[in-house]
Design an enzyme around this catalytic site. Structure first.
Site, PDB file in Angstrom:
ATOM      1  N   ASP A  99     -11.216  21.177 -40.436  1.00 54.25           N
ATOM      2  CA  ASP A  99     -10.553  20.303 -41.424  1.00 54.25           C
ATOM      3  C   ASP A  99     -10.968  20.536 -42.884  1.00 54.25           C
ATOM      4  OD1 ASP A  99      -9.706  19.324 -39.007  1.00 54.25           O
ATOM      5  OD2 ASP A  99     -10.326  17.259 -39.354  1.00 54.25           O
TER       6      ASP A  99
ATOM      7  N   CYS B 118     -15.220  14.302 -38.105  1.00 53.75           N
ATOM      8  CA  CYS B 118     -14.492  15.322 -37.342  1.00 53.75           C
ATOM      9  C   CYS B 118     -15.376  16.479 -36.878  1.00 53.75           C
ATOM     10  CB  CYS B 118     -13.292  15.820 -38.140  1.00 53.75           C
ATOM     11  SG  CYS B 118     -12.066  14.505 -38.384  1.00 53.75           S
TER      12      CYS B 118
ATOM     13  N   LYS C 254      -3.988  18.547 -35.201  1.00 55.80           N
ATOM     14  CA  LYS C 254      -4.352  17.358 -34.436  1.00 55.80           C
ATOM     15  C   LYS C 254      -3.920  16.104 -35.172  1.00 55.80           C
ATOM     16  CE  LYS C 254      -9.072  17.565 -36.324  1.00 55.80           C
ATOM     17  NZ  LYS C 254      -9.213  16.323 -37.049  1.00 55.80           N
TER      18      LYS C 254
END
Length: 194
Positions: free
Chosen positions: A11, A138, A96
């Site tokens: 990310d 994350c 996601k």
């Protein structure tokens, strides 16, 4: 047989870097650092928040625990990878969170529906190093799921940044208890949004 290692870049997106809607202090520095790290790996994959309608994950009045300002909305600049991040060597990208929070990269899939664990196994990967944003959310969720999926897992802290010292402390304890190994020191701790 020699253990095959992959790098999972979590990310490193515009909305999680300075100037983004959910910026983590040090996000741009992480993008730069990860780009310098890439030549050390022959297999590199990336995860990407790619929200369409994640429900209560988005809020106009976020609590910054379970709800957050809108971020990484699909097909927007905020969902794009940071420009300092070299994406040319990514063998696969796992999107996601289209309709859920989806902190872990193992909740994501390629454009043709292959999940991260299945992709890694198909490429005979047994060991993963995890880097990216944010360490306490994350990155931690991805590392925990990597261990649960049977991968030898290490978080390279010099290539991550966390949202806050408190959430990083809790995540660190959970990761260590799960058997995740660490290398280096956290690059930054502290959100630009708090």
């Amino acid at each position: 047989m020699k253990s095959r290692r992959a790098l999972i870049v979590v990310d490193v997106q515009n909305d999680f870097c300075e100037g983004g809607s959910l910026a983590v202090h040090g996000g741009a520095a992480v993008a730069d650092a990860v780009t310098r790290l890439l030549p050390e790996y022959s297999t590199i994959v990336a995860t990407r928040d790619y929200h369409i309608d994640p429900g209560a994950h988005f809020s106009d009045h976020p609590d910054f625990v379970d709800s957050w300002p809108p971020h990484c909305v699909a097909h927007t600049d905020g969902a794009g990878f940071h420009p300092s991040l070299n994406t040319e060597r990514f063998a696969a990208i796992f999107d996601k969170g289209a309709y859920s929070a989806a902190y872990s990269g193992f909740e994501g899939a390629t454009h043709d529906g292959v999940g991260l664990a299945d992709w890694l196994r198909a490429h005979e990967i047994s060991t993963v190093d995890v880097v990216g944003l944010a360490t306490d959310y994350c990155v931690a969720a991805t590392a925990l799921d990597a261990v649960r999926a049977g991968f030898d897992t290490r978080v390279l802290l010099n290539f991550t940044a966390a949202i806050s010292p408190a959430t990083w402390s809790a995540a660190h304890d959970a990761l260590r208890a799960a058997g995740v190994r660490f290398d280096g020191d956290l690059l930054y701790t502290g959100s630009t949004t708090e």
